[in-house]
Write a protein that holds these residues in place. Structure first.
Motif, PDB file in Angstrom:
ATOM      1  N   UNK A 118       7.195  33.645  21.569  1.00 23.47           N
ATOM      2  CA  UNK A 118       6.899  34.449  20.380  1.00 23.47           C
ATOM      3  C   UNK A 118       5.404  34.443  20.066  1.00 23.47           C
ATOM      4  N   UNK A 119       4.703  33.389  20.449  1.00 24.42           N
ATOM      5  CA  UNK A 119       3.228  33.390  20.352  1.00 24.42           C
ATOM      6  C   UNK A 119       2.692  33.842  21.713  1.00 24.42           C
ATOM      7  N   UNK A 120       1.464  34.351  21.774  1.00 19.48           N
ATOM      8  CA  UNK A 120       0.940  34.793  23.076  1.00 19.48           C
ATOM      9  C   UNK A 120       0.980  33.665  24.110  1.00 19.48           C
ATOM     10  N   UNK A 121       1.522  33.942  25.316  1.00 23.70           N
ATOM     11  CA  UNK A 121       1.598  32.902  26.350  1.00 23.70           C
ATOM     12  C   UNK A 121       0.216  32.312  26.619  1.00 23.70           C
ATOM     13  N   UNK A 122       0.172  31.017  26.836  1.00 22.99           N
ATOM     14  CA  UNK A 122      -1.108  30.356  27.105  1.00 22.99           C
ATOM     15  C   UNK A 122      -1.746  29.776  25.853  1.00 22.99           C
ATOM     16  N   UNK A 123      -1.272  30.191  24.687  1.00 19.98           N
ATOM     17  CA  UNK A 123      -1.825  29.586  23.460  1.00 19.98           C
ATOM     18  C   UNK A 123      -1.091  28.289  23.123  1.00 19.98           C
ATOM     19  N   UNK A 124      -0.045  27.980  23.925  1.00 19.65           N
ATOM     20  CA  UNK A 124       0.776  26.809  23.623  1.00 19.65           C
ATOM     21  C   UNK A 124       1.238  26.833  22.168  1.00 19.65           C
ATOM     22  N   UNK A 125       1.784  28.033  21.797  1.00 21.27           N
ATOM     23  CA  UNK A 125       2.291  28.250  20.425  1.00 21.27           C
ATOM     24  C   UNK A 125       1.185  27.921  19.414  1.00 21.27           C
ATOM     25  N   UNK A 126      -0.006  28.434  19.703  1.00 24.39           N
ATOM     26  CA  UNK A 126      -1.184  28.138  18.895  1.00 24.39           C
ATOM     27  C   UNK A 126      -1.315  26.621  18.707  1.00 24.39           C
ATOM     28  N   UNK A 127      -1.118  25.918  19.834  1.00 25.02           N
ATOM     29  CA  UNK A 127      -1.230  24.453  19.830  1.00 25.02           C
ATOM     30  C   UNK A 127      -0.299  23.798  18.813  1.00 25.02           C
ATOM     31  N   UNK A 174      10.628  38.699  17.752  1.00 28.14           N
ATOM     32  CA  UNK A 174       9.914  37.724  16.912  1.00 28.14           C
ATOM     33  C   UNK A 174       8.502  37.577  17.456  1.00 28.14           C
ATOM     34  N   UNK A 175       7.501  37.563  16.571  1.00 33.50           N
ATOM     35  CA  UNK A 175       6.151  37.372  17.103  1.00 33.50           C
ATOM     36  C   UNK A 175       5.244  36.631  16.130  1.00 33.50           C
ATOM     37  N   UNK A 176       4.252  36.030  16.748  1.00 38.93           N
ATOM     38  CA  UNK A 176       3.207  35.296  16.036  1.00 38.93           C
ATOM     39  C   UNK A 176       1.906  35.648  16.767  1.00 38.93           C
ATOM     40  N   UNK A 177       1.500  36.942  16.630  1.00 36.97           N
ATOM     41  CA  UNK A 177       0.425  37.440  17.485  1.00 36.97           C
ATOM     42  C   UNK A 177      -0.933  36.827  17.196  1.00 36.97           C
ATOM     43  N   UNK A 178      -1.098  36.350  15.956  1.00 35.82           N
ATOM     44  CA  UNK A 178      -2.408  35.900  15.515  1.00 35.82           C
ATOM     45  C   UNK A 178      -2.245  34.562  14.828  1.00 35.82           C
ATOM     46  N   UNK A 179      -3.197  33.686  14.983  1.00 31.02           N
ATOM     47  CA  UNK A 179      -3.177  32.415  14.252  1.00 31.02           C
ATOM     48  C   UNK A 179      -3.904  32.628  12.934  1.00 31.02           C
ATOM     49  N   UNK A 180      -3.244  32.315  11.834  1.00 30.44           N
ATOM     50  CA  UNK A 180      -3.897  32.451  10.519  1.00 30.44           C
ATOM     51  C   UNK A 180      -4.383  31.067  10.066  1.00 30.44           C
ATOM     52  N   UNK A 181      -5.697  30.817  10.086  1.00 26.75           N
ATOM     53  CA  UNK A 181      -6.183  29.497   9.663  1.00 26.75           C
ATOM     54  C   UNK A 181      -5.801  29.191   8.219  1.00 26.75           C
ATOM     55  N   UNK A 182      -5.814  30.242   7.366  1.00 23.61           N
ATOM     56  CA  UNK A 182      -5.475  30.045   5.950  1.00 23.61           C
ATOM     57  C   UNK A 182      -4.753  31.288   5.463  1.00 23.61           C
ATOM     58  N   UNK A 183      -3.644  31.104   4.713  1.00 17.93           N
ATOM     59  CA  UNK A 183      -2.893  32.260   4.212  1.00 17.93           C
ATOM     60  C   UNK A 183      -2.328  31.936   2.832  1.00 17.93           C
ATOM     61  N   UNK A 184      -2.073  33.019   2.109  1.00 12.04           N
ATOM     62  CA  UNK A 184      -1.650  32.919   0.712  1.00 12.04           C
ATOM     63  C   UNK A 184      -0.118  32.813   0.660  1.00 12.04           C
ATOM     64  N   UNK A 185       0.431  31.724   0.125  1.00  7.58           N
ATOM     65  CA  UNK A 185       1.886  31.580   0.126  1.00  7.58           C
ATOM     66  C   UNK A 185       2.605  32.584  -0.780  1.00  7.58           C
ATOM     67  N   UNK A 186       1.864  33.267  -1.669  1.00  4.12           N
ATOM     68  CA  UNK A 186       2.516  34.262  -2.536  1.00  4.12           C
ATOM     69  C   UNK A 186       2.731  35.580  -1.810  1.00  4.12           C
ATOM     70  N   UNK A 187       1.923  35.830  -0.772  1.00  2.55           N
ATOM     71  CA  UNK A 187       1.988  37.122  -0.076  1.00  2.55           C
ATOM     72  C   UNK A 187       2.099  36.991   1.440  1.00  2.55           C
TER      73      UNK A 187
END
Ligand code: GLA
Length: 426
Positions: free
Chosen positions: A229-238, A285-298
């Protein structure tokens, strides 16, 4: 910037200023609060030292509640045992909270699923023993738990076994799927708009790998392999999946991956949470981008803003240090990690040289990354005349390493610590 954001891959600090020490766990929403349950780790050995429970109003600020299940006097979760992958559900039939966990010997040759119960979500949970099944106690290792919209509870087991629980959740009633994810560990499940998702990691001990997922029209299957679901090689964004939490947001329910970036042997200080909003489109299912910080309300990304101070530190030599001035009440460190990374010690000193904050940070990542490595707790207010804080960074000369059950070594090949920038946070 990160004041109201969920930040991944950096140590979190609780109301006491101590690292949030709850790994391989799960979240529960109870009476307007979030409860986080996890493995309370040490910084030196892999031994059960209790399952912790923290609470939060917003997924950002965490209060240590108690040990939901402390080390027992003896038995499956007594001294000298391993205790992992704690999961908690509430049985609608009895109203009781039920905790499941993997108990084992330190050599991982005596696995068993423990069941424990409590009338209060925070615990303390009473251990009932090994989870009974129609064929005797369940003697497997990695587990997950899932509760369907109709209240039915399921216990998930490595390799993709799915067990339906009795109404009181205290025993397995029926095995509804068997071996659907060969080679899979740390199972996690969720349902989204009528599709069931099962996430698993591969078996590389605490080292990260490309996790993958399956989908099905019901927990009984048939389960279809869908790949990563995360890009292969990112190891699921570590990270390694531990559970998925359906988070209510302003834009509807967003499944959030609760992943672990493990850090043996210094799990207590340096293992971090990787919590990422997942995207679902039908059964994709995907997790294309790693979000270092995100707002739990949105679930929207929060930009990292601050005044950048150049650090330019990059060393693998034990004992090498650098010092940087910081006038803000909170700061972040930004830099690269890769598979040569080791532990760095971050200390915050006042003008008299007294250490106010001391944190161990793991600069290892199996897939290379450049980003946020550390966000400090709020520092005590300093008089204007005192000249601000000194942030000292030291190469400890140690690194993450772990061993698969067959003895295969995983982990870092070096002890590198590198920081490009210190961000003075507003
Ligand atoms: C895997 C499992 C963890 C733990 C480690 C130990 O990562 O998912 O729960 O058992 O291995 O090596």
């Amino acid at each position: 910037m990160t004041g109201a954001a969920v930040v991944s891959g950096v140590p979190w600090f609780d109301d006491r200023g101590a690292p949030v020490n709850a790994h391989g766990g799960c979240l529960l929403a109870v009476d307007g609060r979030f409860l986080l349950f996890g493995e309370h780790k040490t910084d030196d050995e892999n031994v059960f030292c209790g399952f912790s429970c923290y609470s939060s109003p917003d997924l950002v600020h965490w209060t240590f509640e108690r040990f939901a299940l402390p080390v027992q006097a003896d038995g499956l979760l007594g001294p000298g045992r391993v205790g992992e992958r704690v999961k908690v559900l509430r049985s609608p039939a009895t109203g009781r909270y039920v905790l499941f966990a993997h108990s084992d010997s330190p050599r991982y040759d005596d696995p068993c699923t423990v069941v424990a119960t409590s009338w209060t979500p925070e615990g303390p949970y009473d251990v009932l023993g090994a989870l009974p099944t129609p064929h005797g106690p369940l003697r497997r290792w990695d587990i997950g738990a899932f509760q369907g919209a109709d209240g039915t509870g399921y216990l998930l087991v490595h390799e993709g076994d799915v067990h339906r629980l009795s109404a009181d959740f205290l025993r397995v009633e029926e095995t509804v799927a068997t071996g659907v994810a060969p080679g899979g560990e740390s199972p996690a499940a969720f349902e989204h708009e009528g599709t069931f998702f099962l996430l698993v990691s591969q078996k590389t001990s605490w080292e990260r790998n490309d996790n993958h997922y399956l989908t099905a029209p019901s927990m009984a299957g048939p389960w279809t392999h869908r790949g990563t679901f995360a890009p292969p090689g990112t190891n699921t964004w570590n990270s390694q999946c531990s559970s998925v939490f359906p988070l209510p947001t302003a834009h509807g329910t967003v499944p959030v991956l609760l992943g672990d970036r493990w850090s043996f042997p210094h799990q207590a200080s340096a293992a971090t949470q990787v919590w990422q909003p997942l995207s679902v489109d039908g059964d994709v299912l995907s997790l294309p981008e790693f979000l270092p910080a995100w707002d739990p309300a949105t679930a929207a990304p929060v930009p990292l803003r601050g005044t950048a101070v150049d650090v330019g530190f990059d060393s693998s030599a034990r004992g090498t240090t650098t010092e940087v001035g910081c006038r803000a009440g909170r700061f972040a460190l930004v830099g690269p990690t890769d598979d040569r990374g080791g532990y760095g010690l971050v200390e915050v000193l006042d003008a008299a040289g007294a250490v106010h904050v001391s944190s161990l940070v793991d600069f290892h990542s199996r897939s290379p990354d450049v980003g946020l490595r550390y966000v400090s707790p709020h520092l005590p207010a300093r008089p204007e005349s005192s000249g601000g804080w000194t942030v000292r960074l030291t190469v400890t000369g140690e690194a993450f390493e772990c061993f698969q059950k067959d003895g295969t070594r995983f982990g870092s090949t070096g002890c590198r610590v590198a920081v490009d920038t210190l961000l003075e946070l507003p």
